[in-house]
Design a protein around this motif. Sequence first.
Motif, PDB file in Angstrom:
ATOM      1  N   ARG A 198     -33.550  -9.451  -2.247  1.00  0.00           N
ATOM      2  CA  ARG A 198     -32.411  -8.566  -2.026  1.00  0.00           C
ATOM      3  C   ARG A 198     -32.892  -7.148  -1.742  1.00  0.00           C
ATOM      4  NH1 ARG A 198     -27.678 -10.094  -6.370  1.00  0.00           N
ATOM      5  NH2 ARG A 198     -27.207 -12.116  -5.460  1.00  0.00           N
ATOM      6  N   ILE A 201     -34.039  -6.655   1.835  1.00  0.00           N
ATOM      7  CA  ILE A 201     -32.949  -6.445   2.803  1.00  0.00           C
ATOM      8  C   ILE A 201     -32.428  -5.024   2.666  1.00  0.00           C
ATOM      9  CG2 ILE A 201     -30.750  -7.319   3.705  1.00  0.00           C
ATOM     10  CD1 ILE A 201     -31.141  -9.820   2.012  1.00  0.00           C
ATOM     11  N   LEU A 202     -32.238  -4.640   1.429  1.00  0.00           N
ATOM     12  CA  LEU A 202     -31.703  -3.310   1.168  1.00  0.00           C
ATOM     13  C   LEU A 202     -32.628  -2.233   1.727  1.00  0.00           C
ATOM     14  CD1 LEU A 202     -29.597  -1.545  -0.146  1.00  0.00           C
ATOM     15  CD2 LEU A 202     -30.682  -1.926  -2.357  1.00  0.00           C
ATOM     16  N   LEU A 205     -32.053  -1.870   5.411  1.00  0.00           N
ATOM     17  CA  LEU A 205     -30.796  -1.179   5.714  1.00  0.00           C
ATOM     18  C   LEU A 205     -30.940   0.320   5.475  1.00  0.00           C
ATOM     19  CD1 LEU A 205     -28.091  -3.502   4.087  1.00  0.00           C
ATOM     20  CD2 LEU A 205     -28.502  -3.147   6.508  1.00  0.00           C
ATOM     21  N   GLU A 206     -31.566   0.653   4.372  1.00  0.00           N
ATOM     22  CA  GLU A 206     -31.733   2.056   4.016  1.00  0.00           C
ATOM     23  C   GLU A 206     -32.551   2.783   5.085  1.00  0.00           C
ATOM     24  OE1 GLU A 206     -30.941   3.846   0.877  1.00  0.00           O
ATOM     25  OE2 GLU A 206     -29.483   2.239   0.819  1.00  0.00           O
ATOM     26  N   PHE A 209     -30.828   3.447   8.498  1.00  0.00           N
ATOM     27  CA  PHE A 209     -29.827   4.514   8.445  1.00  0.00           C
ATOM     28  C   PHE A 209     -30.508   5.879   8.299  1.00  0.00           C
ATOM     29  CE2 PHE A 209     -26.269   6.838   6.319  1.00  0.00           C
ATOM     30  CZ  PHE A 209     -25.296   6.607   7.262  1.00  0.00           C
ATOM     31  N   HIS A 221     -30.545   8.797  -1.456  1.00  0.00           N
ATOM     32  CA  HIS A 221     -30.092   7.502  -1.945  1.00  0.00           C
ATOM     33  C   HIS A 221     -31.246   6.524  -2.025  1.00  0.00           C
ATOM     34  CE1 HIS A 221     -28.017   3.535  -1.717  1.00  0.00           C
ATOM     35  NE2 HIS A 221     -27.190   4.137  -2.547  1.00  0.00           N
ATOM     36  N   ILE A 224     -33.476   7.207  -4.997  1.00  0.00           N
ATOM     37  CA  ILE A 224     -32.865   6.808  -6.265  1.00  0.00           C
ATOM     38  C   ILE A 224     -32.943   5.290  -6.448  1.00  0.00           C
ATOM     39  CG2 ILE A 224     -30.679   6.721  -7.524  1.00  0.00           C
ATOM     40  CD1 ILE A 224     -31.987   9.442  -7.612  1.00  0.00           C
ATOM     41  N   THR A 228     -34.337   3.490  -9.703  1.00  0.00           N
ATOM     42  CA  THR A 228     -33.462   2.610 -10.483  1.00  0.00           C
ATOM     43  C   THR A 228     -34.158   1.283 -10.766  1.00  0.00           C
ATOM     44  OG1 THR A 228     -31.552   3.614  -9.427  1.00  0.00           O
ATOM     45  CG2 THR A 228     -31.200   1.515 -10.517  1.00  0.00           C
TER      46      THR A 228
ATOM     47  N   THR B 498     -26.326   4.044  -9.636  1.00  0.00           N
ATOM     48  CA  THR B 498     -27.025   3.001  -8.884  1.00  0.00           C
ATOM     49  C   THR B 498     -27.134   1.722  -9.721  1.00  0.00           C
ATOM     50  OG1 THR B 498     -28.245   4.776  -7.838  1.00  0.00           O
ATOM     51  CG2 THR B 498     -29.052   2.570  -7.464  1.00  0.00           C
ATOM     52  N   PHE B 502     -25.937  -1.884  -8.657  1.00  0.00           N
ATOM     53  CA  PHE B 502     -26.856  -3.024  -8.688  1.00  0.00           C
ATOM     54  C   PHE B 502     -26.273  -4.177  -9.517  1.00  0.00           C
ATOM     55  CE2 PHE B 502     -31.559  -1.647  -7.898  1.00  0.00           C
ATOM     56  CZ  PHE B 502     -31.199  -1.092  -6.694  1.00  0.00           C
ATOM     57  N   PHE B 537     -21.280  -7.687   7.784  1.00  0.00           N
ATOM     58  CA  PHE B 537     -21.607  -6.312   8.202  1.00  0.00           C
ATOM     59  C   PHE B 537     -20.347  -5.543   8.583  1.00  0.00           C
ATOM     60  CE2 PHE B 537     -26.028  -5.061   8.290  1.00  0.00           C
ATOM     61  CZ  PHE B 537     -26.667  -6.247   7.967  1.00  0.00           C
ATOM     62  N   LEU B 541     -19.705  -2.424   6.469  1.00  0.00           N
ATOM     63  CA  LEU B 541     -20.212  -1.246   7.163  1.00  0.00           C
ATOM     64  C   LEU B 541     -19.477  -0.952   8.472  1.00  0.00           C
ATOM     65  CD1 LEU B 541     -24.012  -2.045   6.633  1.00  0.00           C
ATOM     66  CD2 LEU B 541     -22.474  -0.770   5.142  1.00  0.00           C
ATOM     67  N   LEU B 571     -27.432 -11.023   1.114  1.00  0.00           N
ATOM     68  CA  LEU B 571     -27.141 -10.081   2.182  1.00  0.00           C
ATOM     69  C   LEU B 571     -25.971  -9.166   1.784  1.00  0.00           C
ATOM     70  CD1 LEU B 571     -28.065  -9.519   5.083  1.00  0.00           C
ATOM     71  CD2 LEU B 571     -26.268 -11.079   5.862  1.00  0.00           C
ATOM     72  N   TRP B 573     -24.927  -8.460  -1.213  1.00  0.00           N
ATOM     73  CA  TRP B 573     -25.348  -7.556  -2.288  1.00  0.00           C
ATOM     74  C   TRP B 573     -26.059  -6.341  -1.680  1.00  0.00           C
ATOM     75  CZ3 TRP B 573     -29.925  -5.404  -3.853  1.00  0.00           C
ATOM     76  CH2 TRP B 573     -29.932  -4.807  -5.123  1.00  0.00           C
ATOM     77  N   ALA B 574     -26.931  -6.604  -0.722  1.00  0.00           N
ATOM     78  CA  ALA B 574     -27.692  -5.511  -0.108  1.00  0.00           C
ATOM     79  C   ALA B 574     -26.771  -4.577   0.676  1.00  0.00           C
ATOM     80  CB  ALA B 574     -28.782  -6.064   0.804  1.00  0.00           C
ATOM     81  N   ASN B 577     -24.896  -2.336  -1.635  1.00  0.00           N
ATOM     82  CA  ASN B 577     -25.738  -1.349  -2.296  1.00  0.00           C
ATOM     83  C   ASN B 577     -26.363  -0.340  -1.344  1.00  0.00           C
ATOM     84  OD1 ASN B 577     -26.281  -1.424  -5.314  1.00  0.00           O
ATOM     85  ND2 ASN B 577     -26.108  -3.589  -4.792  1.00  0.00           N
ATOM     86  N   SER B 578     -26.110  -0.496  -0.061  1.00  0.00           N
ATOM     87  CA  SER B 578     -26.801   0.368   0.895  1.00  0.00           C
ATOM     88  C   SER B 578     -26.163   1.752   0.968  1.00  0.00           C
ATOM     89  CB  SER B 578     -26.783  -0.277   2.279  1.00  0.00           C
ATOM     90  OG  SER B 578     -25.472  -0.265   2.792  1.00  0.00           O
ATOM     91  N   ASN B 579     -26.943   2.707   1.396  1.00  0.00           N
ATOM     92  CA  ASN B 579     -26.434   4.068   1.579  1.00  0.00           C
ATOM     93  C   ASN B 579     -25.246   4.084   2.550  1.00  0.00           C
ATOM     94  OD1 ASN B 579     -27.990   3.486   3.838  1.00  0.00           O
ATOM     95  ND2 ASN B 579     -29.596   4.987   3.349  1.00  0.00           N
ATOM     96  N   GLN B 580     -25.316   3.220   3.560  1.00  0.00           N
ATOM     97  CA  GLN B 580     -24.242   3.221   4.561  1.00  0.00           C
ATOM     98  C   GLN B 580     -22.917   2.788   3.967  1.00  0.00           C
ATOM     99  OE1 GLN B 580     -25.618   1.096   8.223  1.00  0.00           O
ATOM    100  NE2 GLN B 580     -27.412   0.859   6.931  1.00  0.00           N
ATOM    101  N   ILE B 582     -21.974   3.280   0.654  1.00  0.00           N
ATOM    102  CA  ILE B 582     -21.425   4.258  -0.298  1.00  0.00           C
ATOM    103  C   ILE B 582     -21.192   5.634   0.328  1.00  0.00           C
ATOM    104  CG2 ILE B 582     -23.541   5.212  -1.316  1.00  0.00           C
ATOM    105  CD1 ILE B 582     -22.053   4.587  -4.046  1.00  0.00           C
ATOM    106  N   LEU B 583     -21.774   5.843   1.506  1.00  0.00           N
ATOM    107  CA  LEU B 583     -21.564   7.141   2.159  1.00  0.00           C
ATOM    108  C   LEU B 583     -20.404   7.058   3.150  1.00  0.00           C
ATOM    109  CD1 LEU B 583     -25.291   8.072   2.818  1.00  0.00           C
ATOM    110  CD2 LEU B 583     -23.769   9.166   1.185  1.00  0.00           C
TER     111      LEU B 583
END
Lengths: 421, 585
Positions: A198, A201-202, A205-206, A209, A221, A224, A228, B498, B502, B537, B541, B571, B573-574, B577-580, B582-583
Amino acid sequence: MSQSPLNRSRRHFLAHAAGASAMTIPALSLGNSLLAKTTELRKNAKSAILLWMDGGPSTIDLWDLKPNSPSAGEFKLISTTGDMQIGEHLPMLAKQMHNLSIVRSMSTREADHTRGRYYMKTGFVPNPSIEHPTYGSVVAHELADQVPELQIPPFVSIGNSQLGAGFLGMSWAPFNVDSNGQIRNLQGLRDRKRVNQRYEILSLLEQEFEKQQRGSAATDHRKILSETLEVMTSTQMSAFEVASEEQKVKDRYGNTNFGRGCLMARRLVEAGVPFIEVNFGGWDNHQNIFPTLRDTRLPDMDRAMSALVEDLKERGRLESTAIIWMGEFGRTPRINGNAGRDHWARAWSVVVGGGKFKQGIAVGKTNEDGTAVETTPYTSQDLMASVCHALDIPLKTTYQSKSGRPMKIANGGKIIKDLFA
Amino acid sequence: MVYSTQLLLQKTVVLSALSVTLFAFVNYLTITTTHLPLLVHDKAKPTLTTFEDNKEKNLHQSIPQVKEINNQISAMWEEYGLSPSPYATDGEWCRRVHLDLIGRVPTVTELREFLNDNKVDKKQRLVEKLLSDPAYEPLFAENFTNVWTNILIGRAGGTERNSLTNRQGMRDYLYESFLTNKPYDTLVYELISATGTNAPDKENFNGAVNFLTMKLDEDGVLATAKTSQIFLGLQIQCAQCHNHPFNDWKQEKFWELNAFFRQARPLRRFEPGTRDVTHVELGDQDFVGEGSTPEDAEIYYELRNGLLKVAYPTFIDGTTIPRSGYVSDVNRREELAKLVISSDWLEKAAVNRFWGHFFGHGFTKPVDDMGPHNQASHPELHDYLAVELRKNSFNLRELIQWIVLSEPYSLSSRSTRKNKTDDPLLGEPPKFSHFYIRQMSAEQLFDSLLIASEAERSRGDRKEQEQARNRWLRQFVSAFGNDEGLETTTFNGTIPQTLMMFNGDLTNAATRLQGENLLNKVANSDMTNLEKITYLFQAGLARNPTRSEIGIANQVLNARDGDIPATMQDLWWAILNSNQFILNH
């Protein structure tokens, strides 16, 4: 700067992410090597503990009483083991004052809570165009290198810090916990391999962006996230478990939020955390100040703070741990119509101890009725410079704000010379 | 069709990438183009402002206020040598406007409806729908109820033991007001002058009283400070004890304004036989004055040197009202309410706050501290919009429409070489040459996670959902307990938040492979794998996955031995949790 937050974060990040090939290594187990290490932390690692008295404590009733003036409250003076007298409702601290020193000549200009808090905790007056880092962020930033094995965030705030890392960035923000030591949502999936996938993947994505130039919030982000993950997997996190202490130790500190907070602070110091803040509110006593202090604030504070000093001393940690006790400002020498005292910043006291501080003395003097300082007045910057000095943090340290403006540590404050041998 | 080329392209690249790294597992991949009607094309990566963008801009500029915003904002760009970023993609804009107007991300259905709409006025129609379609109006009202409840009584308001504030009462009043599009000046008048009971289930209920019920202790110091700060954008609280250090607020100003609140009385009602407050009734009683001359009811305040000075009700502009303390002669709060709503600070404060809501930064920082000491970034535009708001009868939906249809609101959050210096975080006044990303509020996150899990239907009606949300929100809030009524939140992007994302309950609920859950339905549907990935997605997003994202999804699928639901779960979950996610971007 000893290291940038970016470097620190990257190091942590790499420790976990283990590269793009993670998926092809089925046994890759997150943080295994970290988990295995029960590290012997360097004994001489330096720390600081800030005991923050939110609301503006009445220092004229605690540390600098004026018994024969119109400002005299209801409290009497008592003798201490140090070279000073203090308020009668701090009897346990009176036996520890040889380890602490009072600065009685604080003189500041910010007498509202928000501005006063900002000023005392950062050394700067509030300015809408910039956010300055708070004490904990500054000290953590300077001292984080001394314990490379540390997996707990380097700045822990017990009971919620109101200020953050400002231009130093999110990596230096306080890790806010409750005094019960239970950290919410710490427990994740038990299947480490899956957590890893997981996280892969995250991470992707991070990164995608972040590459798109959308501003620092995206970068923050990502940093952090890696911190975490570290918090979730580290065995060092047991330092937060105050409940596991022996009953007699818990009793010595007191079964109060502040008591548990001080005990947790000692445990965190031993774990190598460079900065811990323990918040204790309820000092904004515009009304009925004397019964409030006598019956609620002072007993809790006296027990917990004296226990902390005593305990650190016994464990040989006091020389490496600077203690700072302060609030936003003091309170008016005049007692108001509601039997309370209002905000007063012009003449008030703070208490320091441990580290390289000279102990058992009172520095500076206020006038007869406590309304003004008669000796050299000291500011928030001077206090902060002194704390840095007590921790061997060089005062020539300079930061760059996000806009590139140079900022001297402690805002160019001058060391309070009398506090050092 | 428009979408097929893009997807075909993705397909080839993905497959070729896999042939290098994943050779043996291609059999798990069922990327086909046979079930494509689900997928829609979003404008590709923004490069230049297009012909379509200009057509749309011209169309919106038929609204004169939009045109004026565009002109004044772009004049500033020229002055500072900045070029605006290209327009945001339709997907980005759609997500943004849903978050800002109704407080949550769009559903996949809503998103696709917007993306499939090819008419040039589609943005305008979406805004109208979100503001006044019967299905969306309640969501709009709910969102602004969240925002304004926090402004008026704070995040902790009403949760204190024996609180004099009834949070539900405050919410009910605001909800009704936003639902009926109550003019802003009426709203303010009611909040300042309200009388009645604070709890919804009690006789003579008037939820508006909750703004003041708990601010009248200690002679109404908090009522004075908050009324001025919230409705006039003027921070006079420092003047309580001394002359303001940076502007011309003298200490007397504070106490003269304070004198307006001295008739107000919150009366506690108790559970019979106990000391537990059940509700509070706010009314006005004769004020005899601190010198016991009710026909000339004065108050006293203390100067720094200990001397006492006298004050009578006098508005910040110097307007006085009769000095009598008898309510039958003069109702001081009603007089104050009239003065506040005729002051031009009212519309300036409102415009600043709403602008700040949509752009993340107002014309001043903070939005509620205006005055000569705090220069506005766009003083002329600020004044212009303020005047227009009053001219348009304080119709908030109009104001909102002008803002969200403006050019700056439609820009991408990606900065360019020619505007990256425009960053308010660097201490520069905002120029709005690109959209400033910001974290969702806790309320937006909660509602978005509900949408993202489609668990909202199982969560009961509006009231029950509200209560669930309040319980969840409480973990982030702590009040300072001082005389400024301040509080702080740990919902600030740091580790505890976070951890919540998570491992917390909401994320667990959203990523469960059970029941009516969105993830479960998608994972076990007959969509192709690519369609499933795309759906997730879009849900999280508001965009399609990129090649590398499809690539990593395939890697996970492989690592999970072809277990599609489990892969979708990881997928999802990710994504959440991504910045995209929550922003707001």
